[in-house]
Design an enzyme around this catalytic site. Sequence first.
Site, short mmCIF file in Angstrom:
data_model
loop_
_atom_site.label_atom_id
_atom_site.label_comp_id
_atom_site.label_asym_id
_atom_site.label_seq_id
_atom_site.Cartn_x
_atom_site.Cartn_y
_atom_site.Cartn_z
CB THR A 29 -0.91 0.01 1.25
OG1 THR A 29 -1.56 -1.25 1.33
CG2 THR A 29 -1.94 1.12 1.16
CB ALA A 77 8.25 -2.26 -1.99
CB SER A 78 6.48 3.01 -3.17
OG SER A 78 7.68 3.05 -3.90
CG ASN A 79 6.63 -0.13 -8.49
OD1 ASN A 79 6.73 -1.29 -8.86
ND2 ASN A 79 6.04 0.81 -9.21
CG HIS A 93 -0.56 5.36 -11.14
ND1 HIS A 93 0.52 6.18 -10.96
CD2 HIS A 93 -0.14 4.10 -10.82
CE1 HIS A 93 1.55 5.46 -10.56
NE2 HIS A 93 1.19 4.19 -10.46
CE LYS A 135 -0.75 5.89 -7.09
NZ LYS A 135 -0.67 4.87 -6.05
N GLY A 184 3.55 6.74 -4.74
CA GLY A 184 4.67 6.41 -3.85
C GLY A 184 5.96 6.22 -4.65
N1 LIG Z 1 3.69 -1.52 -4.15
C1 LIG Z 1 3.24 -1.83 -5.37
O1 LIG Z 1 3.94 -2.46 -6.19
C2 LIG Z 1 1.83 -1.43 -5.75
C3 LIG Z 1 1.28 -1.80 -6.98
C4 LIG Z 1 -0.05 -1.48 -7.23
C5 LIG Z 1 -0.79 -0.80 -6.26
N2 LIG Z 1 -0.21 -0.42 -5.11
C6 LIG Z 1 -0.94 0.22 -4.03
O2 LIG Z 1 -1.66 -0.80 -3.34
C7 LIG Z 1 -2.88 -0.27 -2.78
C8 LIG Z 1 -4.07 -1.09 -3.25
O3 LIG Z 1 -4.18 -0.99 -4.66
P1 LIG Z 1 -5.40 -1.69 -5.44
O4 LIG Z 1 -5.25 -1.20 -6.83
O5 LIG Z 1 -5.48 -3.14 -5.15
O6 LIG Z 1 -6.62 -0.94 -4.73
P2 LIG Z 1 -8.16 -1.42 -4.68
O7 LIG Z 1 -8.94 -0.20 -4.31
O8 LIG Z 1 -8.51 -2.15 -5.91
O9 LIG Z 1 -8.20 -2.45 -3.44
C9 LIG Z 1 -8.04 -2.08 -2.09
C10 LIG Z 1 -8.84 -3.09 -1.27
O10 LIG Z 1 -8.55 -2.89 0.13
C11 LIG Z 1 -9.72 -3.23 0.85
N3 LIG Z 1 -9.67 -2.65 2.19
C12 LIG Z 1 -9.94 -1.37 2.58
N4 LIG Z 1 -9.80 -1.24 3.91
C13 LIG Z 1 -9.44 -2.47 4.39
C14 LIG Z 1 -9.13 -2.97 5.67
N5 LIG Z 1 -9.19 -2.19 6.78
N6 LIG Z 1 -8.78 -4.27 5.79
C15 LIG Z 1 -8.72 -5.07 4.72
N7 LIG Z 1 -9.01 -4.64 3.45
C16 LIG Z 1 -9.35 -3.36 3.29
C17 LIG Z 1 -10.86 -2.67 -0.02
O11 LIG Z 1 -12.09 -3.32 0.28
C18 LIG Z 1 -10.35 -2.96 -1.43
O12 LIG Z 1 -10.88 -4.17 -1.95
C19 LIG Z 1 -2.88 1.21 -3.19
O13 LIG Z 1 -2.31 1.97 -2.17
C20 LIG Z 1 -1.97 1.24 -4.42
O14 LIG Z 1 -1.37 2.50 -4.63
C21 LIG Z 1 1.09 -0.72 -4.83
#
Ligand SMILES: NC(=O)c1ccc[n+]([C@@H]2O[C@H](COP(=O)([O-])OP(=O)(O)OC[C@H]3O[C@@H](n4cnc5c(N)ncnc54)[C@H](O)[C@@H]3O)[C@@H](O)[C@H]2O)c1
Length: 240
Positions: free
Chosen positions: A77, A101-103, A136, A140, A146
């Site tokens: 996240t 990791a941010s990515n 993105h 997002k 990040g």
């Molecule tokens: N680090 C990486 O490589 C990378 C890659 C893609 C996305 N991300 C990040 O990951 C995060 C999620 O991205 P996504 O595209 O899957 O988002 P998304 O909105 O599709 O999914 C997020 C999920 O989290 C759930 N959620 C919310 N609160 C919760 C809680 N308290 N407990 C459990 N689940 C909960 C929601 O119901 C939702 O299904 C974002 O912050 C995004 O920027 C990071």
Amino acid sequence: MKEALKIAIIGYGKMGHEIEKHALAAGHEIACIVDNEDDWNQFPGEAQVAIEFTTPDTAVNNIFRCFDASIPVVSGTTGWHNRLPEVSMICLAKNQTLLYASNFSLGVNIFFEINRRLTALLAPFKDYQPGISETHHTQKIDAPSGTAIVLANEIIDQDQRFNSWKLKEQKNLETEIPIESMRLDQVPGTHVVTWNGPADSIEIKHTAHNRSGFAQGALLAAQWVWQKKGIFTMKDLLNL
Ligand SMILES: NC(=O)c1ccc[n+]([C@@H]2O[C@H](COP(=O)([O-])OP(=O)(O)OC[C@H]3O[C@@H](n4cnc5c(N)ncnc54)[C@H](O)[C@@H]3O)[C@@H](O)[C@H]2O)c1
């Protein structure tokens, strides 16, 4: 294949689904899926490691719940890293495990290394001005990404002219690195670092074609970290 793991998926959105798909294909088991407050009742089940991709507002609390259950956690996240000092302190005090990791994509982590090298080469040449843009998908929540913040902070670390980054509209080019955030339908993540000079410019670009690189990187991180203690990033895993 490496050792099969029992994985808790925390956050079953776009990334949670992608992780499930790649985990099952690699022979891992899904111990539980937590996608809202009620689902936490099932946690940790038989999980040996948790992979957390949720929301900027809930991530820290989700990570703390993994610490309290003594389950190593891999967190992807973004938008919560301003709280890293507090999270790190608690992780170490409780003798728990976090890899964040941010990515998670291998390509972006190589891109970070190229960004560091390019900054080191260009920092002595003050005519060149760095700028970052990221694009993105429209769902997002956080901006800038990040990944863009990591790119900016690594330039700041190596080029003493700069002490902060700013979203583009508010920039002060003397001391701040401008970041432009664009939101377009269906874009998994594109990052460009440009150094503009009076005679030419140099541009490096990373384009994610889909989310599989993030999911595979997070699974690799889970396998690497689940029997370790402490705080880690992809730099530790990749030895960069
Ligand atoms: N680090 C990486 O490589 C990378 C890659 C893609 C996305 N991300 C990040 O990951 C995060 C999620 O991205 P996504 O595209 O899957 O988002 P998304 O909105 O599709 O999914 C997020 C999920 O989290 C759930 N959620 C919310 N609160 C919760 C809680 N308290 N407990 C459990 N689940 C909960 C929601 O119901 C939702 O299904 C974002 O912050 C995004 O920027 C990071």
